[in-house]
Design a protein around this motif. Structure first.
Motif, PDB file in Angstrom:
ATOM      1  N   ASN A 255      36.658  67.152  39.087  1.00  0.00           N
ATOM      2  CA  ASN A 255      36.650  68.021  37.913  1.00  0.00           C
ATOM      3  C   ASN A 255      35.870  69.298  38.231  1.00  0.00           C
ATOM      4  O   ASN A 255      35.106  69.353  39.198  1.00  0.00           O
TER       5      ASN A 255
ATOM      6  N   ASP B  46      32.961  68.616  40.916  1.00  0.00           N
ATOM      7  CA  ASP B  46      32.202  67.450  40.455  1.00  0.00           C
ATOM      8  C   ASP B  46      33.058  66.210  40.699  1.00  0.00           C
ATOM      9  O   ASP B  46      34.229  66.160  40.296  1.00  0.00           O
TER      10      ASP B  46
ATOM     11  N   GLU C   4      33.830  62.139  40.282  1.00  0.00           N
ATOM     12  CA  GLU C   4      33.566  60.949  39.471  1.00  0.00           C
ATOM     13  C   GLU C   4      34.261  59.759  40.113  1.00  0.00           C
ATOM     14  O   GLU C   4      35.418  59.847  40.533  1.00  0.00           O
TER      15      GLU C   4
ATOM     16  N   ARG D 198      35.151  55.727  39.411  1.00  0.00           N
ATOM     17  CA  ARG D 198      35.166  54.525  38.565  1.00  0.00           C
ATOM     18  C   ARG D 198      35.129  53.320  39.494  1.00  0.00           C
ATOM     19  O   ARG D 198      35.980  53.155  40.374  1.00  0.00           O
TER      20      ARG D 198
ATOM     21  N   ARG E  32      24.934  57.848  36.340  1.00  0.00           N
ATOM     22  CA  ARG E  32      25.759  56.661  36.144  1.00  0.00           C
ATOM     23  C   ARG E  32      25.884  56.365  34.664  1.00  0.00           C
ATOM     24  O   ARG E  32      24.924  56.535  33.905  1.00  0.00           O
ATOM     25  N   LYS E  33      27.071  55.951  34.258  1.00  0.00           N
ATOM     26  CA  LYS E  33      27.250  55.495  32.887  1.00  0.00           C
ATOM     27  C   LYS E  33      28.079  54.216  32.899  1.00  0.00           C
ATOM     28  O   LYS E  33      28.962  54.051  33.739  1.00  0.00           O
TER      29      LYS E  33
ATOM     30  N   PHE F  72      30.722  54.019  35.960  1.00  0.00           N
ATOM     31  CA  PHE F  72      31.170  55.333  36.412  1.00  0.00           C
ATOM     32  C   PHE F  72      29.984  56.043  37.062  1.00  0.00           C
ATOM     33  O   PHE F  72      28.906  56.123  36.475  1.00  0.00           O
TER      34      PHE F  72
ATOM     35  N   SER G 135      28.890  59.693  38.790  1.00  0.00           N
ATOM     36  CA  SER G 135      29.281  61.087  38.963  1.00  0.00           C
ATOM     37  C   SER G 135      28.323  61.786  39.924  1.00  0.00           C
ATOM     38  O   SER G 135      27.113  61.538  39.914  1.00  0.00           O
TER      39      SER G 135
ATOM     40  N   SER H  33      27.536  65.678  41.051  1.00  0.00           N
ATOM     41  CA  SER H  33      27.832  67.069  40.701  1.00  0.00           C
ATOM     42  C   SER H  33      27.644  67.981  41.908  1.00  0.00           C
ATOM     43  O   SER H  33      26.844  67.709  42.799  1.00  0.00           O
TER      44      SER H  33
END
Length: 742
Positions: A648, A660, A662, A664, A701-702, A712, A714, A716
């Motif tokens: 992204n 960026d 990401e 999964r 992380r989420k 997830f 990420s 950046s």
């Protein structure tokens, strides 16, 4: 009814300065492994080295204090110390006036624990520094201080200490353990079992005493505690009788053995063609039952081992097992027909087997001339068990074990080993790619944790991929492997002199000889072979360095060559503690060399190219070049973690594309050991990941909520160049390792 059992096992080698020890971590680790076995059924808190600090030990004791238990066991291997005020078990965070946990404190914890626990056993092997001192003006702890500090007041509390007050506990590198703990582990393996197959506290103490005396040790273990009846530590072992067999019973067993042997012999065929067609296969099915009967009788009745008639029968059975290891081409075995002898090594001969369904297997058969070498036979079996624990697609998979002959079937790879490749790979990028793919299999083994201990060109099989002109490595031959469930350290110095670490050859019983650092050393020598085409000179660092530097002069990037040389030098240090601390760090540094070469050979990397390079680092060839900015799904190299990458916010910064990333990451099934709920297991994985990414800049992380586990990650500001690829690779490989660790 209360049935739960808890144990705390502590082992400390990494004391500062002259106080460093060598075998205490091996003591505690193997003690924990035994106690976890079904025969004992303990839940074990293992604290070693930096984990074994005073707060962690107190925290573990407090957690036990609040439970209703059937049995609690406390084990300590490390330094003991006596000051003017108290006796202490010295913790890794030792400081003057804060030496560790005092025996008085330990007694208070144990007394509180015993209020809700039926049986408490304290085992101390804490004079490992011999007659020396640890800390100025302080002397070593002795069982006299232990007796004063840890009184055993009831039948449910007992103490087993390593030696009498006037003696010191012996640390002997030949055993890979403190002598007291070595004898203790032998007893726990089943040798201290009583005629009912139980191991009791009293029986274990008697076994240790008897064996210390037989070994001529100037050390007598101290047992304290009064028991109202027997306190059973473990059960379900083969009963062992210490009484002599009556003559009539011995004759009955010998007659039964003769009948077993006659029944087996009567079913054999003599014609060579019939033997190859079905005789060998039938014998392999019939003989194990007879062999097990003889071995069980020898274990149950020790005086049968010295009985001439029984020993003659047992030798006849083992000779028949050895005969089955001499396999002619065209012989039918359990899985198919033996069609070719592939090769052999120090432990066995490998055959190619054509299966009825058209597939192929490899059959590794233990050398019949070495059946009398009990340790070597044990290592052969242990190699099979090590390979069973691994599920990496490029670690050779085992398919089944045979007792007659001793051997096992495994996956067949259609290609040579690394030494026999038709041409040594010469392009530096391809050399590094081959080495990194090999390193990935070793890192997977270490995550289980299995230490290979025999990395060399012969144990790397190579399969050629014609579509991209690439050799793919497979890791095999785990005969010298060491892992948590292994029950005995290596006694002899096995290995290849050019590739085995110095500590592995000079001190094979030591904890260092069974650590990850031996694989780091051997992998560096494998890299030497990959670059130079020749074996390194054993313990010839200067000569090896000159030859390696000569070959590296032809590399296109001088900085990469210098970085590789520095990497090799650190991995090859004689002192294992001067090498990298773990294999993942070793692999990451080598990957940095590849990045330098690739970065110099490519002026620009597209977004799609960057994503595919990241995918390759995570999955090898599994990603198949199908990842683009819109996303791409594939699995990690182990096949356990599903990965989806997406990019992204693509923009330009200082003339370079930046995006960026990401990822999964998800699991279809959570395989962390233990019986806790999936919610607890997810929390454990999340905690591991958070620990990994805590110090990483620009990484977040989420949690997800799909399937058994989803998260997830990420990253950046990833640059579309090899520095950015390396950054993303480091983040995601470390996170995936945290997810897949069992």
């Amino acid at each position: 009814m209360v049935t739960r059992r808890r144990a705390i096992c502590i082992g400390i080698d990494e004391y500062e300065g002259d106080g460093r020890l060598n075998l205490c971590v091996a003591d505690a680790t193997e003690m924990a492994d035994y106690l976890r076995q079904p025969e004992y059924g303990f839940d074990v808190d293992l604290l070693v080295n930096q984990e074994a600090n005073l707060p962690n030990i107190r925290r573990a004791l407090l957690s036990v204090m609040n439970e209703d238990l059937e049995f609690f066991l406390f084990y300590f291997s490390g330094h003991g110390m006596v000051t003017d005020l108290d006796a202490f078990l010295v913790t890794v965070d030792f400081q003057p006036l804060a030496e560790g946990i005092s025996l008085a404190d330990l007694a208070r914890y144990t007394e509180r624990i015993s209020e809700r626990t039926q049986n408490c056993l304290t085992i101390l092997d804490c004079c490992h520094s011999g007659a020396g001192q640890f800390g100025e003006g302080r002397r070593l702890i002795t069982p006299e201080e232990v007796d004063r500090g840890l009184p055993a007041r009831t039948e449910s509390r007992s103490l087993l200490a390593a030696c009498r007050p006037e003696q010191v506990a012996i640390e002997d590198s030949r055993y890979g353990h403190g002598l007291f703990t070595y004898m203790l582990l032998q007893g726990l393996s089943g040798d201290a079992a009583d005629p009912q197959g139980n191991i009791t506290v009293g029986g274990l103490s008697e076994f240790v005493d008897r064996n210390l005396e037989s070994a001529g040790a100037e050390q007598i273990a101290v047992m304290k505690g009064d028991f109202a009846g027997r306190v059973i530590v473990g059960s379900g072992f083969s009963p062992i009788s210490t009484n002599r067999l009556p003559e009539y019973e011995k004759k009955r067993i010998v007659a039964q053995g003769k009948q077993f042997l006659e029944d087996y012999t009567s079913q054999l065929v003599n014609h060579p063609e019939d033997w190859r067609k079905y005789g060998h296969k039938n014998a392999s099915l019939l003989l194990p039952r007879t062999l097990r009967w003889f071995e069980n009788r020898r274990r149950e009745h020790k005086d049968l081992r010295t009985d001439a008639e029984f020993s003659q029968l047992y030798a006849a059975v083992t000779n028949r097992v050895k005969q089955l290891a001499e396999i002619d081409l065209g012989t039918d075995v359990n899985e198919g027909e033996v069609v070719r002898r592939i090769g052999g090594g120090g432990f066995g001969t490998v055959y190619e087997v054509a299966c009825p369904d058209g597939t192929k297997l490899a059959y590794k058969v233990y050398h019949p001339t070495q059946y009398g070498d009990a340790e070597k036979k044990s290592l052969f079996s242990r190699g099979y068990k090590a390979m069973q624990q691994l599920d990496h697609p490029r670690v050779i998979k085992v398919k089944g074990y045979t007792d007659a002959p001793i051997g096992f079937f495994m996956e067949y790879v259609d290609g040579p080993n690394f030494r026999d490749l038709p041409n040594i790979i010469e392009d530096p990028v391809e050399i590094l790619r081959f080495l990194l793919l090999t390193a990935e299999t070793i890192a997977h083994a270490h995550s289980r944790p299995v230490i290979h201990r025999d990395i060399k060109p012969e144990n790397i099989l190579a399969e050629y991929r014609a579509d991209d002109n690439t050799w793919i490595p497979y890791l095999t031959d785990f005969d010298l492997a060491w892992f948590d469930q292994a029950t005995q350290v290596t006694k002899q110095a096995w290995g290849n002199l050019s590739y085995s670490a110095p500590e592995q050859m000079a001190n094979p019983r030591s904890a260092a000889a069974h650590s990850a650092r031996v694989d780091i050393y051997a992998f560096a020598q494998l890299a030497f072979f990959a670059v130079t085409g020749s074996d390194p000179i054993p313990v010839g660092r200067a000569d090896n360095g000159r030859l390696l530097q000569e070959k590296l002069n032809s590399w296109p990037v001088g900085a990469a060559a210098r970085k590789f040389m520095s990497w090799y030098d650190r991995c090859s240090q004689s002192d294992p503690y001067e090498r990298y601390s773990n294999f993942r760090a070793t692999m990451d540094e080598l990957a940095g060399v590849e990045v330098m070469i690739r970065g110099a050979s490519s002026t620009k990397v597209t977004l799609r190219g960057a994503l595919n390079e990241i995918a390759f680092a995570l999955s090898g060839f599994g990603a198949a070049g199908e990842v683009d900015a819109a996303g791409g799904a594939f699995y990690s190299t182990s096949g356990r973690t599903s990965i989806v990458l997406s990019a992204n916010n693509l923009h330009s910064s200082a003339g370079e594309d930046v995006f960026d990333l990401e990822a999964r990451l998800s699991l279809d099934r959570i395989t962390i050991e233990g019986n806790s709920s999936n919610e607890r297991k997810r929390a454990t994985i999340n905690s591991r990941m958070d620990e990994v990414i805590r110090s990483m800049v620009g990484v977040k992380r989420k949690p997800g909520n799909q399937g058994s586990f989803e998260t997830f990650v990420s990253v950046s500001g990833v640059q579309c160049g090899y520095d950015g690829i390396q950054r993303a690779r480091l983040v995601l490989t470390h996170v995936i390792e945290a997810i897949e660790r069992t």
